[in-house]
Scaffold this motif. Structure first.
Motif, PDB file in Angstrom:
ATOM      1  N   ALA A 137       0.852  -1.193   0.000  1.00 51.69           N
ATOM      2  CA  ALA A 137       0.000   0.000   0.000  1.00 51.69           C
ATOM      3  C   ALA A 137       0.882   1.234   0.000  1.00 51.69           C
ATOM      4  CB  ALA A 137      -0.910  -0.004   1.219  1.00 51.69           C
ATOM      5  N   VAL A 138       0.682   2.109  -0.984  1.00 53.94           N
ATOM      6  CA  VAL A 138       1.521   3.293  -1.118  1.00 53.94           C
ATOM      7  C   VAL A 138       0.652   4.547  -1.029  1.00 53.94           C
ATOM      8  CG1 VAL A 138       3.168   4.541  -2.570  1.00 53.94           C
ATOM      9  CG2 VAL A 138       3.132   2.037  -2.598  1.00 53.94           C
ATOM     10  N   ASP A 139       1.010   5.419  -0.132  1.00 51.24           N
ATOM     11  CA  ASP A 139       0.366   6.724  -0.005  1.00 51.24           C
ATOM     12  C   ASP A 139       1.239   7.735  -0.738  1.00 51.24           C
ATOM     13  OD1 ASP A 139      -0.807   9.095   0.702  1.00 51.24           O
ATOM     14  OD2 ASP A 139      -0.586   8.825   2.870  1.00 51.24           O
ATOM     15  N   ALA A 140       0.710   8.264  -1.854  1.00 53.95           N
ATOM     16  CA  ALA A 140       1.472   9.242  -2.639  1.00 53.95           C
ATOM     17  C   ALA A 140       1.483  10.613  -1.974  1.00 53.95           C
ATOM     18  CB  ALA A 140       0.912   9.340  -4.051  1.00 53.95           C
ATOM     19  N   ALA A 141       0.693  10.785  -0.922  1.00 52.48           N
ATOM     20  CA  ALA A 141       0.725  11.990  -0.078  1.00 52.48           C
ATOM     21  C   ALA A 141       0.401  13.270  -0.845  1.00 52.48           C
ATOM     22  CB  ALA A 141       2.087  12.111   0.625  1.00 52.48           C
ATOM     23  N   ASN A 142      -0.445  13.150  -1.865  1.00 46.52           N
ATOM     24  CA  ASN A 142      -0.846  14.293  -2.687  1.00 46.52           C
ATOM     25  C   ASN A 142       0.332  14.957  -3.393  1.00 46.52           C
ATOM     26  OD1 ASN A 142      -3.628  14.068  -2.261  1.00 46.52           O
ATOM     27  ND2 ASN A 142      -3.516  15.205  -0.352  1.00 46.52           N
ATOM     28  N   GLY A 143       1.349  14.168  -3.642  1.00 43.75           N
ATOM     29  CA  GLY A 143       2.460  14.642  -4.452  1.00 43.75           C
ATOM     30  C   GLY A 143       2.307  14.172  -5.886  1.00 43.75           C
ATOM     31  N   PHE A 144       3.388  14.204  -6.646  1.00 41.09           N
ATOM     32  CA  PHE A 144       3.402  13.641  -7.994  1.00 41.09           C
ATOM     33  C   PHE A 144       3.197  12.129  -7.909  1.00 41.09           C
ATOM     34  CE2 PHE A 144       6.000  17.499  -8.663  1.00 41.09           C
ATOM     35  CZ  PHE A 144       5.369  18.036  -9.775  1.00 41.09           C
ATOM     36  N   ALA A 198      -1.069  -0.896  -4.305  1.00 36.36           N
ATOM     37  CA  ALA A 198      -2.257  -0.039  -4.302  1.00 36.36           C
ATOM     38  C   ALA A 198      -1.815   1.375  -3.943  1.00 36.36           C
ATOM     39  CB  ALA A 198      -3.265  -0.563  -3.290  1.00 36.36           C
ATOM     40  N   ILE A 199      -1.950   2.309  -4.881  1.00 38.54           N
ATOM     41  CA  ILE A 199      -1.443   3.668  -4.701  1.00 38.54           C
ATOM     42  C   ILE A 199      -2.612   4.640  -4.606  1.00 38.54           C
ATOM     43  CG2 ILE A 199       0.025   5.477  -5.685  1.00 38.54           C
ATOM     44  CD1 ILE A 199       1.476   3.211  -7.238  1.00 38.54           C
ATOM     45  N   ARG A 200      -2.672   5.387  -3.529  1.00 38.95           N
ATOM     46  CA  ARG A 200      -3.762   6.347  -3.321  1.00 38.95           C
ATOM     47  C   ARG A 200      -3.201   7.750  -3.129  1.00 38.95           C
ATOM     48  NH1 ARG A 200      -4.834   7.628   2.096  1.00 38.95           N
ATOM     49  NH2 ARG A 200      -3.417   6.612   3.574  1.00 38.95           N
ATOM     50  N   ARG A 201      -4.111   8.715  -3.080  1.00 39.13           N
ATOM     51  CA  ARG A 201      -3.753  10.143  -2.979  1.00 39.13           C
ATOM     52  C   ARG A 201      -2.693  10.490  -4.027  1.00 39.13           C
ATOM     53  NH1 ARG A 201      -2.939  13.082   2.467  1.00 39.13           N
ATOM     54  NH2 ARG A 201      -1.308  11.552   2.923  1.00 39.13           N
ATOM     55  N   SER A 202      -2.955  10.042  -5.262  1.00 39.65           N
ATOM     56  CA  SER A 202      -1.993  10.170  -6.346  1.00 39.65           C
ATOM     57  C   SER A 202      -2.429  11.229  -7.343  1.00 39.65           C
ATOM     58  CB  SER A 202      -1.803   8.793  -7.010  1.00 39.65           C
ATOM     59  OG  SER A 202      -0.665   8.786  -7.839  1.00 39.65           O
ATOM     60  N   ILE A 224     -13.175   0.860 -10.354  1.00 35.98           N
ATOM     61  CA  ILE A 224     -13.284  -0.013  -9.184  1.00 35.98           C
ATOM     62  C   ILE A 224     -11.897  -0.492  -8.750  1.00 35.98           C
ATOM     63  CG2 ILE A 224     -14.193  -2.213  -8.344  1.00 35.98           C
ATOM     64  CD1 ILE A 224     -16.587  -1.710 -10.313  1.00 35.98           C
ATOM     65  N   LEU A 225     -11.068  -0.898  -9.721  1.00 32.35           N
ATOM     66  CA  LEU A 225      -9.741  -1.434  -9.396  1.00 32.35           C
ATOM     67  C   LEU A 225      -8.779  -0.363  -8.894  1.00 32.35           C
ATOM     68  CD1 LEU A 225      -9.290  -3.822 -12.468  1.00 32.35           C
ATOM     69  CD2 LEU A 225      -9.509  -4.532 -10.078  1.00 32.35           C
ATOM     70  N   ALA A 226      -8.765   0.789  -9.562  1.00 37.16           N
ATOM     71  CA  ALA A 226      -7.754   1.805  -9.270  1.00 37.16           C
ATOM     72  C   ALA A 226      -8.203   2.836  -8.243  1.00 37.16           C
ATOM     73  CB  ALA A 226      -7.346   2.525 -10.558  1.00 37.16           C
ATOM     74  N   ALA A 227      -9.495   2.922  -7.971  1.00 39.61           N
ATOM     75  CA  ALA A 227      -9.983   3.902  -7.000  1.00 39.61           C
ATOM     76  C   ALA A 227     -10.767   3.231  -5.881  1.00 39.61           C
ATOM     77  CB  ALA A 227     -10.849   4.951  -7.697  1.00 39.61           C
ATOM     78  N   GLY A 228     -11.786   2.453  -6.236  1.00 39.42           N
ATOM     79  CA  GLY A 228     -12.602   1.810  -5.211  1.00 39.42           C
ATOM     80  C   GLY A 228     -11.797   0.906  -4.296  1.00 39.42           C
ATOM     81  N   LEU A 229     -10.928   0.094  -4.879  1.00 36.43           N
ATOM     82  CA  LEU A 229     -10.125  -0.843  -4.085  1.00 36.43           C
ATOM     83  C   LEU A 229      -9.067  -0.149  -3.243  1.00 36.43           C
ATOM     84  CD1 LEU A 229      -9.278  -4.008  -6.239  1.00 36.43           C
ATOM     85  CD2 LEU A 229     -10.614  -3.911  -4.129  1.00 36.43           C
ATOM     86  N   VAL A 230      -8.456   0.894  -3.788  1.00 37.74           N
ATOM     87  CA  VAL A 230      -7.288   1.475  -3.114  1.00 37.74           C
ATOM     88  C   VAL A 230      -7.637   2.660  -2.219  1.00 37.74           C
ATOM     89  CG1 VAL A 230      -5.896   0.765  -5.095  1.00 37.74           C
ATOM     90  CG2 VAL A 230      -6.572   3.148  -4.895  1.00 37.74           C
ATOM     91  N   GLY A 285      -6.017   7.219  -8.110  1.00 43.25           N
ATOM     92  CA  GLY A 285      -5.289   6.033  -7.690  1.00 43.25           C
ATOM     93  C   GLY A 285      -4.729   5.210  -8.832  1.00 43.25           C
ATOM     94  N   GLN A 286      -3.818   4.336  -8.482  1.00 44.45           N
ATOM     95  CA  GLN A 286      -3.269   3.346  -9.420  1.00 44.45           C
ATOM     96  C   GLN A 286      -3.190   2.000  -8.722  1.00 44.45           C
ATOM     97  OE1 GLN A 286      -0.893   6.284  -8.999  1.00 44.45           O
ATOM     98  NE2 GLN A 286      -2.060   7.370 -10.537  1.00 44.45           N
ATOM     99  N   LEU A 287      -3.403   0.951  -9.479  1.00 46.59           N
ATOM    100  CA  LEU A 287      -3.202  -0.415  -8.995  1.00 46.59           C
ATOM    101  C   LEU A 287      -2.232  -1.099  -9.940  1.00 46.59           C
ATOM    102  CD1 LEU A 287      -4.131  -2.670  -6.959  1.00 46.59           C
ATOM    103  CD2 LEU A 287      -5.716  -3.404  -8.752  1.00 46.59           C
ATOM    104  N   ILE A 288      -1.143  -1.640  -9.402  1.00 50.95           N
ATOM    105  CA  ILE A 288      -0.140  -2.335 -10.209  1.00 50.95           C
ATOM    106  C   ILE A 288      -0.072  -3.782  -9.743  1.00 50.95           C
ATOM    107  CG2 ILE A 288       2.262  -2.398 -10.965  1.00 50.95           C
ATOM    108  CD1 ILE A 288       2.491   0.547 -10.133  1.00 50.95           C
ATOM    109  N   LEU A 289      -0.160  -4.704 -10.689  1.00 48.22           N
ATOM    110  CA  LEU A 289       0.005  -6.129 -10.406  1.00 48.22           C
ATOM    111  C   LEU A 289       1.320  -6.588 -11.022  1.00 48.22           C
ATOM    112  CD1 LEU A 289      -3.574  -7.499 -11.243  1.00 48.22           C
ATOM    113  CD2 LEU A 289      -2.682  -6.761  -9.022  1.00 48.22           C
ATOM    114  N   ALA A 290       2.118  -7.310 -10.250  1.00 49.80           N
ATOM    115  CA  ALA A 290       3.388  -7.854 -10.744  1.00 49.80           C
ATOM    116  C   ALA A 290       3.390  -9.356 -10.528  1.00 49.80           C
ATOM    117  CB  ALA A 290       4.564  -7.210 -10.017  1.00 49.80           C
ATOM    118  N   ILE A 291       3.694 -10.101 -11.580  1.00 49.73           N
ATOM    119  CA  ILE A 291       3.643 -11.561 -11.556  1.00 49.73           C
ATOM    120  C   ILE A 291       4.986 -12.125 -11.982  1.00 49.73           C
ATOM    121  CG2 ILE A 291       2.473 -13.607 -12.492  1.00 49.73           C
ATOM    122  CD1 ILE A 291       0.136 -11.681 -13.261  1.00 49.73           C
TER     123      ILE A 291
END
Length: 321
Positions: free
Chosen positions: A79-86, A111-115, A237-243, A265-271
């Motif tokens: 979980a990443v808080d972008a802190a209202n930055g870039f 899961a990146i929020r406040r982005s 839903i994925l990039a805002a609702g979830l995060v 928000g952004q959601l990144i999946l890495a496999i």
């Protein structure tokens, strides 16, 4: 316009953001993303964004000195808080952490929020693919598209990006907005005083327009009509609702300094392919790529950007800063 090497262009752009109040680290992250997009021919996510980013910095809509913070609420979630930055420093933080987590667990999500605006989504997943991972990114953006049959923006243009490693060559990168065209080229057309093709956007009254300013004030036409609008809802839903980010209709614009932070928000999946396809993943990708490139007139998605990038690395890019 001045022709600069990519390294010099990044230094020039970073200096502009430092002078505007961004920290050195944040300015370097933003400059790397914008210059790479410009080199890749993605001008709507390149240097054309500098004026709007500066406007957001000046008004406080972006905190130029924000430091993103990551936590691990579950083993498979960063979980990443972008802190209202870039957005870029927050995504850089995720990309630094995701490879080791994916190799340990097989799959992991950031899961990146406040982005904010994340630029060329392909830029981010490409970096993960270069470390041997299959990656997906979903990003929501401020309101730009109406639900199919509606007239008021509810969804953003909501890009989806995908990348996969290819043995012995550049990764496969798929990057697309869910509007018929991304908003970046419309912003660039407005800055140049040029019209846009009909069919890209509607004005505020729902009429087709070739005026980029009217398009920005109106709504974007979804890719694939009703199907594109439905996919945009999935991304919300994925990039805002979830995060825990703002939905598109709650977010302020990426295009000016007005209002509060957009908090998208952004959601990144890495496999890690080794956890699923095992040793045969590279061979399977080779066969798929061969079936595509073996046909006359075809090319893999993302290959054009590599060609333009190589030319820019050789010749430099034009910078008007």
């Amino acid at each position: 316009m001045t022709m600069l090497s990519l390294a010099a262009a990044k230094e020039r752009v970073a200096a502009v953001f430092v002078a505007a109040g961004a920290s050195d680290a944040n300015a370097a992250s933003v400059a790397a993303a914008l210059v790479t997009a410009e080199a890749d021919g993605l001008k709507g996510h390149g240097l054309s964004r500098v004026p709007t980013y500066l406007a957001m910095l000046k008004s406080g809509k972006i905190d130029g000195k924000a430091a993103p913070v990551a936590s691990r609420p579950r083993p498979g979630v960063l979980a990443v808080d972008a802190a209202n930055g870039f957005a870029y420093p927050a995504i850089d933080l995720a990309i630094a952490e995701l490879p080791s987590l994916a190799r340990a667990q097989g799959i992991v999500a950031a899961a990146i929020r406040r982005s904010n605006h994340c630029g060329s989504a392909g830029y981010h997943v490409e970096r993960l693919a270069r470390q041997g991972l299959v990656a997906l990114l979903f990003a929501n953006t401020p309101g730009a598209m109406a639900p199919w049959g509606g007239s008021k923006p509810v969804f953003g243009t909501n890009p989806i990006a995908f990348a996969a490693p290819l043995e012995g060559r550049d990764p496969l990168v798929i990057d697309m907005a869910l509007s018929k065209v991304a908003r970046g080229p419309i912003v660039a057309a407005r800055q140049k005083g040029e019209p846009i093709p009909e069919g890209w956007a509607l004005d505020a009254a729902g009429r087709p327009t070739t005026d980029p300013a009217a398009a920005i004030a109106g709504t974007m036409v979804p890719l694939g009509e009703a199907k594109g609008a439905t996919l945009a809802m999935m991304v919300e839903i994925l990039a805002a609702g979830l995060v825990g980010a703002h939905f598109a209709f709650e977010a302020s614009s990426f295009l000016d300094g007005e209002g509060g932070p957009p908090e998208t928000g952004q959601l990144i999946l890495a496999i890690d392919p080794a956890a699923m396809g095992g040793a045969w993943f590279a061979a399977r990708m080779h066969d798929l790529v061969g079936a595509i490139e073996g046909q006359e007139g075809t090319r893999l998605p993302g290959m054009r950007r590599y060609g333009l990038r190589a030319a820019a690395e050789r010749d430099g890019i034009a910078v008007a800063l």
